[in-house]
Scaffold this motif. Structure first.
Motif, PDB file in Angstrom:
ATOM      1  N   UNK A  68       0.864  -1.197   0.261  1.00  0.00           N
ATOM      2  CA  UNK A  68       0.251   0.206  -0.537  1.00  0.00           C
ATOM      3  C   UNK A  68       0.927   1.333   0.444  1.00  0.00           C
ATOM      4  N   UNK A  69       2.282   1.179   0.065  1.00  0.00           N
ATOM      5  CA  UNK A  69       3.367   2.413  -0.118  1.00  0.00           C
ATOM      6  C   UNK A  69       2.653   2.925  -1.424  1.00  0.00           C
ATOM      7  N   UNK A  70       3.152   3.989  -1.150  1.00  0.00           N
ATOM      8  CA  UNK A  70       2.787   5.310  -1.856  1.00  0.00           C
ATOM      9  C   UNK A  70       4.686   5.889  -2.748  1.00  0.00           C
ATOM     10  N   UNK A  71       4.970   6.764  -3.566  1.00  0.00           N
ATOM     11  CA  UNK A  71       6.494   6.776  -4.107  1.00  0.00           C
ATOM     12  C   UNK A  71       7.145   7.417  -2.463  1.00  0.00           C
ATOM     13  N   UNK A  72       6.490   8.585  -2.104  1.00  0.00           N
ATOM     14  CA  UNK A  72       7.160   8.743  -1.330  1.00  0.00           C
ATOM     15  C   UNK A  72       7.221   8.549  -0.048  1.00  0.00           C
ATOM     16  N   UNK A  73       6.377   7.860   1.001  1.00  0.00           N
ATOM     17  CA  UNK A  73       6.330   6.599   1.731  1.00  0.00           C
ATOM     18  C   UNK A  73       7.666   5.592   1.701  1.00  0.00           C
ATOM     19  N   UNK A  74       7.629   5.280   0.062  1.00  0.00           N
ATOM     20  CA  UNK A  74       9.208   4.237   0.046  1.00  0.00           C
ATOM     21  C   UNK A  74      10.181   4.773   0.059  1.00  0.00           C
ATOM     22  N   UNK A  75      10.116   6.247  -0.741  1.00  0.00           N
ATOM     23  CA  UNK A  75      11.632   6.841  -0.220  1.00  0.00           C
ATOM     24  C   UNK A  75      12.039   7.388   1.288  1.00  0.00           C
ATOM     25  N   UNK A  76      10.973   7.503   1.737  1.00  0.00           N
ATOM     26  CA  UNK A  76      11.309   7.898   3.589  1.00  0.00           C
ATOM     27  C   UNK A  76      11.549   6.668   4.207  1.00  0.00           C
ATOM     28  N   UNK A  77      11.150   5.402   4.003  1.00  0.00           N
ATOM     29  CA  UNK A  77      11.693   4.251   4.716  1.00  0.00           C
ATOM     30  C   UNK A  77      12.623   4.069   4.027  1.00  0.00           C
ATOM     31  N   UNK A  78      12.829   4.248   2.378  1.00  0.00           N
ATOM     32  CA  UNK A  78      14.522   4.109   2.351  1.00  0.00           C
ATOM     33  C   UNK A  78      15.856   4.493   2.442  1.00  0.00           C
ATOM     34  N   UNK A  79      15.189   5.969   2.765  1.00  0.00           N
ATOM     35  CA  UNK A  79      16.013   7.174   3.384  1.00  0.00           C
ATOM     36  C   UNK A  79      16.052   6.441   5.585  1.00  0.00           C
ATOM     37  N   UNK A  80      15.542   5.408   5.926  1.00  0.00           N
ATOM     38  CA  UNK A  80      15.151   5.311   6.937  1.00  0.00           C
ATOM     39  C   UNK A  80      16.516   4.361   7.173  1.00  0.00           C
ATOM     40  N   UNK A  81      16.655   3.279   6.094  1.00  0.00           N
ATOM     41  CA  UNK A  81      17.351   2.719   6.288  1.00  0.00           C
ATOM     42  C   UNK A  81      18.488   3.018   5.937  1.00  0.00           C
ATOM     43  N   UNK A  82      18.786   3.852   4.862  1.00  0.00           N
ATOM     44  CA  UNK A  82      20.177   4.525   4.778  1.00  0.00           C
ATOM     45  C   UNK A  82      20.667   5.683   6.063  1.00  0.00           C
ATOM     46  N   UNK A  83      20.008   5.338   6.832  1.00  0.00           N
ATOM     47  CA  UNK A  83      20.442   6.196   8.302  1.00  0.00           C
ATOM     48  C   UNK A  83      20.934   5.157   9.146  1.00  0.00           C
ATOM     49  N   UNK A  84      20.954   3.742   8.552  1.00  0.00           N
ATOM     50  CA  UNK A  84      21.331   3.314  10.157  1.00  0.00           C
ATOM     51  C   UNK A  84      23.009   3.205   9.951  1.00  0.00           C
ATOM     52  N   UNK A  85      23.409   3.337  11.176  1.00  0.00           N
ATOM     53  CA  UNK A  85      25.516   3.747  10.417  1.00  0.00           C
ATOM     54  C   UNK A  85      25.664   2.657   9.648  1.00  0.00           C
ATOM     55  N   UNK A  86      25.344   0.771  10.640  1.00  0.00           N
ATOM     56  CA  UNK A  86      26.031   0.014   9.470  1.00  0.00           C
ATOM     57  C   UNK A  86      25.500  -0.548   8.236  1.00  0.00           C
ATOM     58  N   UNK A  87      24.709   1.025   7.687  1.00  0.00           N
ATOM     59  CA  UNK A  87      24.186   0.084   6.440  1.00  0.00           C
ATOM     60  C   UNK A  87      25.180   0.339   5.221  1.00  0.00           C
ATOM     61  N   UNK A  88      26.002  -0.644   4.399  1.00  0.00           N
ATOM     62  CA  UNK A  88      26.594   0.509   2.988  1.00  0.00           C
ATOM     63  C   UNK A  88      25.846   0.538   2.005  1.00  0.00           C
ATOM     64  N   UNK A  89      25.020   0.108   1.915  1.00  0.00           N
ATOM     65  CA  UNK A  89      23.986   0.311   0.911  1.00  0.00           C
ATOM     66  C   UNK A  89      22.991  -0.334   0.181  1.00  0.00           C
ATOM     67  N   UNK A  90      21.743   0.781   0.117  1.00  0.00           N
ATOM     68  CA  UNK A  90      20.610   0.412  -0.227  1.00  0.00           C
ATOM     69  C   UNK A  90      20.017   0.192  -1.798  1.00  0.00           C
ATOM     70  N   UNK A  91      19.525  -0.747  -2.723  1.00  0.00           N
ATOM     71  CA  UNK A  91      19.404  -1.278  -3.401  1.00  0.00           C
ATOM     72  C   UNK A  91      17.934  -1.291  -4.609  1.00  0.00           C
ATOM     73  N   UNK A  92      17.720  -1.081  -5.313  1.00  0.00           N
ATOM     74  CA  UNK A  92      15.837  -0.822  -5.000  1.00  0.00           C
ATOM     75  C   UNK A  92      15.452  -1.906  -6.397  1.00  0.00           C
ATOM     76  N   UNK A  93      14.862  -3.510  -6.146  1.00  0.00           N
ATOM     77  CA  UNK A  93      14.082  -3.428  -6.404  1.00  0.00           C
ATOM     78  C   UNK A  93      12.784  -3.740  -7.400  1.00  0.00           C
ATOM     79  N   UNK A  94      12.578  -3.284  -7.985  1.00  0.00           N
ATOM     80  CA  UNK A  94      11.054  -3.207  -8.032  1.00  0.00           C
ATOM     81  C   UNK A  94      10.649  -4.800  -8.402  1.00  0.00           C
ATOM     82  N   UNK A  95       8.599  -4.595  -8.380  1.00  0.00           N
ATOM     83  CA  UNK A  95       7.994  -5.993  -8.081  1.00  0.00           C
ATOM     84  C   UNK A  95       8.122  -6.819  -9.645  1.00  0.00           C
TER      85      UNK A  95
END
Length: 297
Positions: A68-95
């Motif tokens: 149910x997440x829209x584009x803005x909410x997906x971007x928010x989730x990505x930003x939250x993940x990238x803000x975790x200090x231990x995270x090296x990188x985040x890659x998006x894969x569409x359905x």
């Protein structure tokens, strides 16, 4: 130290090796056998470490985004993940990509999933890599708490066992290598000590005529160095040859597999350098420790 004195020490150490032929042979043999064991075990452990590192690097977190997440909410989730200090990188894969990946991975059976191309039930996914693979579990548990993360998959249960096995194998390997080195030093020290005991009168005479401890030590220092270097020749040749044939046999069979062994070059040259240094240090240490007792005032 004067050049003439240094030349004298080199000459005396070489003469000593030839005069004490059998003891030289025994000392070199002790170094050779030990370095063969260390070299073979080191090659095995380094390749196991390569495999373990490859497995660790393949560990990833797959964050299934809420349908149910829209584009803005997906971007928010990505930003939250990238803000975790231990995270090296985040890659998006569409359905759509996820469905294609599923079809490809299933081979002939995957063709049946093409029916879902018009009405794809899969989630969009964020593929997360951590800076340190052992932080995977910790990061996954953090992501699970985020609002638009539907499911978080990282191989729960299997990953923990993999990391535990890798840690145990590395620790055991390190302990065994250290154990072999100390065993080598003990054996070589005792072998060289027998040689020096046979020459204790020579050492006592040198002390009586006023020779300093440093002057007496230098020939033995160099003698230990030669013993170590001579003892490393056969191990280098054996390990290099064995790995050449092992690499030639295994590499074609592992082509395209996630398990890969270390390339012949420059790995073999690194092993050769290590064996030379180890042989020299062990020989020097054995000689100096053995002659020390005769130099006490």
């Amino acid at each position: 130290m004067k050049a003439r004195t240094l030349r004298r020490h080199f000459r005396e150490s070489a003469k000593s090796l030839s005069r004490n032929g059998w003891m030289t042979f025994a000392s070199v043999s002790a170094v050779t056998v030990t370095l063969i064991l260390v070299g073979v075990f080191f090659v095995i452990m380094m390749n196991l470490n390569r495999v373990a590192t490859t497995i660790e690097e393949d560990v990833e977190i797959r964050v299934h985004i809420d349908l149910t997440a829209n584009q803005q909410q997906r971007d928010l989730l990505r930003k939250e993940i990238e803000n975790i200090p231990e995270v090296k990188g985040v890659q998006f894969s569409s359905k759509k990509q996820e469905l294609q990946h599923l079809i490809d991975s299933m081979g002939e059976e995957g063709k049946a999933y093409k029916l879902f191309e018009q009405d794809n039930p899969l989630n969009d996914v964020f593929i997360v890599k951590t800076k340190n693979p052992t932080d995977t579990i910790k990061v996954a548990k953090q992501i699970e708490k985020f609002q638009y993360a539907d499911k978080v998959k990282y191989g729960q249960g299997k990953v923990e066992n993999i990391f535990k096995s890798i840690k145990v194998s590395r620790n055991v390997g390190l302990v065994l290598i250290i154990g072999l080195l100390f065993t080598a030093m003990f054996l070589i020290s005792n072998t060289i000590k027998i040689t020096i005991i046979a020459r204790k009168n020579e050492i006592e005479i040198m002390r009586l005529v006023g020779a300093t401890n440093a002057f007496i030590r230098w020939p033995f220092f160099l003698e230990g160095l030669w013993l170590g270097l001579l003892g490393s020749i056969i191990p280098i040749a054996l390990v290099s040859t064995a790995y050449y044939y092992a690499y030639g046999y295994l590499q074609p069979r592992l082509e395209g597999n996630f398990i890969q062994i270390l390339d012949y070059s420059p790995f073999v040259y690194q092993v050769a350098f290590l064996l030379v240094v180890m042989g020299a240090l062990i020989g020097i240490w054995g000689s100096l420790m053995s002659v020390r007792k005769f130099l006490k005032v």
